[in-house]
Design an enzyme around this catalytic site. Structure first.
Site, short mmCIF file in Angstrom:
data_model
loop_
_atom_site.label_atom_id
_atom_site.label_comp_id
_atom_site.label_asym_id
_atom_site.label_seq_id
_atom_site.Cartn_x
_atom_site.Cartn_y
_atom_site.Cartn_z
N HIS A 334 -2.96 -22.27 -13.78
CA HIS A 334 -1.78 -22.98 -13.50
C HIS A 334 -0.64 -22.09 -13.28
CE1 HIS A 334 0.40 -24.23 -17.33
NE2 HIS A 334 -0.22 -23.03 -17.58
N GLU A 363 -7.40 -27.44 -17.83
CA GLU A 363 -6.20 -27.35 -17.28
C GLU A 363 -5.98 -29.10 -16.90
OE1 GLU A 363 -3.95 -25.08 -15.35
OE2 GLU A 363 -4.87 -23.45 -15.44
N GLU A 389 0.63 -27.25 -11.44
CA GLU A 389 -0.44 -28.00 -11.82
C GLU A 389 -1.27 -28.47 -10.57
OE1 GLU A 389 -1.15 -28.25 -15.25
OE2 GLU A 389 0.68 -26.83 -14.94
C1 LIG Z 1 0.17 -20.00 -20.15
S1 LIG Z 1 -0.49 -18.82 -21.07
C2 LIG Z 1 -1.95 -19.48 -21.84
C3 LIG Z 1 -2.51 -19.11 -23.24
C4 LIG Z 1 -3.63 -19.66 -23.73
N1 LIG Z 1 -4.78 -19.52 -22.89
C5 LIG Z 1 -3.27 -20.93 -24.08
O1 LIG Z 1 -3.74 -22.02 -23.51
O2 LIG Z 1 -2.61 -21.14 -25.23
C6 LIG Z 1 -1.12 -17.57 -20.18
C7 LIG Z 1 -1.88 -16.30 -20.80
O3 LIG Z 1 -2.14 -15.50 -19.78
C8 LIG Z 1 -1.96 -14.17 -20.21
N2 LIG Z 1 -1.90 -13.28 -19.18
C9 LIG Z 1 -1.10 -13.02 -18.17
N3 LIG Z 1 -1.31 -12.11 -17.39
C10 LIG Z 1 -2.63 -11.63 -17.86
C11 LIG Z 1 -3.45 -10.68 -17.19
N4 LIG Z 1 -3.13 -9.79 -16.03
N5 LIG Z 1 -4.37 -10.33 -18.10
C12 LIG Z 1 -4.89 -10.95 -19.30
N6 LIG Z 1 -3.98 -12.08 -19.72
C13 LIG Z 1 -2.59 -12.24 -18.81
C14 LIG Z 1 -0.61 -14.13 -20.86
O4 LIG Z 1 -0.38 -13.09 -21.93
C15 LIG Z 1 -0.69 -15.54 -21.65
O5 LIG Z 1 -1.26 -15.54 -22.77
#
Ligand SMILES: C[S@@+](CC[C@H](N)C(=O)[O-])C[C@H]1O[C@@H](n2cnc3c(N)ncnc32)[C@H](O)[C@@H]1O
Length: 425
Positions: A334, A363, A389
């Site tokens: 999302h 999601e 979403e």
């Molecule tokens: C909205 S958060 C969701 C975190 C977790 N899955 C949760 O539901 O609580 C999105 C996650 O994607 C990670 N993220 C963003 N870009 C990324 C990348 N290029 N590779 C790995 N993780 C990444 C962020 O650090 C973050 O922890």
């Protein structure tokens, strides 16, 4: 004389559908008067048999009560609520978090005077007196006397950083982008935002950086973000709970998983709260669990369960764990528009073993009617960073375009993320 096309000419009178409508009178009358009797009846019915531990009954009652408030409230009151009270109570709450007011107020239900709270927090008593009055008026603390307050469940919760971090986080990384949305829409001719490099976030924060790069700039903000991620879904059904997704049948049975095999890879899993929850609820599930996130995030993971391997991994690069039983992503897709999601998914598809590996996407699936307010709020927040979403149709179209097929969408409760179970097409 009112206008003849259904719009006001500023006189308070509108002529529409052959009738003169008195907008001034509407502005100070209940919003949906016809619905009030039925909602009152419904509220009574919902209250029968309600017990404090019955979450379903509590949510039903809350929803009816909220509808009743919206029906009873006059448009004038609604304007004041949106324009005055929400932003100002936010400011009072964030200040309270900043000066550790809620810790000073405590958790033991003993009322405290403003003088005492001012002494503990170092805030000018005259200022604190005003802030406390507003916090009490907005239900954030309980007024027990003149300049005297006691905590409630909300203020007690704010004594812990993992909950209170939402306030400084929203201010430093979201709110200015949300406030910029109307100007952003206007500038972009009211097109649906779908680019992560042209967003209201960038406009609001006057930056060229993408959201995640921006957030990682300051360790304190990254900590606040991951704390918020860890608690925002608490207390709601999780996919690994009984009655949601049949973990034993769908994930464990029929998959000969040895101790060294990987059962679940949480891609973009933040501090690993989902995997920890899974391990707590399924202590005997076989195999390893792998937590992946950016290096700046996983570096802060200090206390993972021994069965959880913590791995720095950028999901835009090749997935190093091949042939896991399941790859799992919660609130990751999302964050990104379809063309970017396709790149993330391509790396997972390449690692999946045909006929064995699954992709589990946790999601929201936005319903065609009756979308829950938490879901629509999150959609607006995601809109700020050029994503959003998705509806069931949009999920099918995205996942199928990446070489996957949806085996089943498992759902438990309105407003709670579904588990979209996918296989290779
Ligand atoms: C909205 S958060 C969701 C975190 C977790 N899955 C949760 O539901 O609580 C999105 C996650 O994607 C990670 N993220 C963003 N870009 C990324 C990348 N290029 N590779 C790995 N993780 C990444 C962020 O650090 C973050 O922890």
């Amino acid at each position: 004389m009112g206008s003849s096309n259904g719009t006001s000419n500023g006189t308070g009178q509108v002529f529409a559908n052959g009738k003169n409508i008195d907008v001034e009178k509407i502005a100070v009358s209940a919003n949906l008067p016809a619905q009030i009797p039925a909602l009152l009846e419904q509220l009574n019915a919902d209250g029968i048999g309600y017990t404090i531990t019955d979450t379903e009954a509590r949510l039903k009652l809350l929803e009816t009560a909220r509808s009743l408030v919206y029906a009873l409230e006059t448009p004038r009151e609604a304007i004041i609520r949106h324009c005055w009270s929400e932003s100002t109570s936010y400011a009072a709450l964030e200040t309270g978090v900043d000066v550790r007011l809620f810790q000073a107020l405590g958790t033991d239900d003993t009322p405290k005077s403003v003088a005492k709270l001012a002494e503990t927090t170092g805030v000018d008593p005259a200022l604190l007196s005003r802030l406390m009055k507003h916090l009490a008026a907005m239900g954030a603390v309980v007024e027990t006397g003149s300049d005297e307050y006691a905590p409630n469940g909300f203020s007690k919760t704010l004594t812990e950083e993992r909950y209170s971090d939402a306030f400084p986080l929203m201010t430093s990384r979201f709110t200015q982008g949300i406030i910029a949305l109307p100007a952003f829409f206007k500038k972009n001719n009211y097109r649906n935002p779908t680019s992560p490099t042209n967003t209201a976030f960038q406009m609001g924060y006057n930056t060229d950086m993408g959201f995640f790069g921006h957030i990682q700039q300051e360790p304190i903000t990254a900590k606040q973000f991951n704390n918020h991620m860890g608690v925002y879904a608490q207390g709601r059904p999780r996919w690994m709970d009984p009655g949601f997704y049949p973990v034993q049948e769908q994930l464990i049975d029929g998959a000969a998983i040895g101790e060294k095999d990987v059962l679940l890879v949480d891609v973009g899993g933040s501090f690993g709260h989902d995997l920890s929850d899974f391990r707590r609820k399924w202590p005997n599930a076989p195999g390893k669990l792998v937590l992946q996130d950016l290096p700046e995030v996983v570096v802060s993971v200090k206390e993972a369960h021994s069965s959880i391997e913590v791995m720095a991994h950028d999901f835009f690069k090749e997935q190093p764990v091949k042939g896991a039983r399941a790859y799992y992503m919660h609130s990751v897709l999302h964050d990104w528009p379809d063309d970017v999601c396709q790149k993330i998914l391509a790396n997972l598809v390449a690692a999946m073993e045909p006929g064995y590996s699954k992709l589990l996407v946790n999601e929201n699936v936005v319903p065609s009617t009756g979308a829950y307010w938490e879901t629509t709020s999150l959609d607006m927040i995601m809109m700020e960073i050029g994503s959003g979403e998705r509806t069931e149709h949009q999920w099918h179209s995205l996942l199928e375009s990446a070489g996957l097929k949806i085996a089943k969408i498992w759902s438990a409760q309105r407003g709670v993320e579904s588990l979209i179970e996918c296989e290779l097409a």
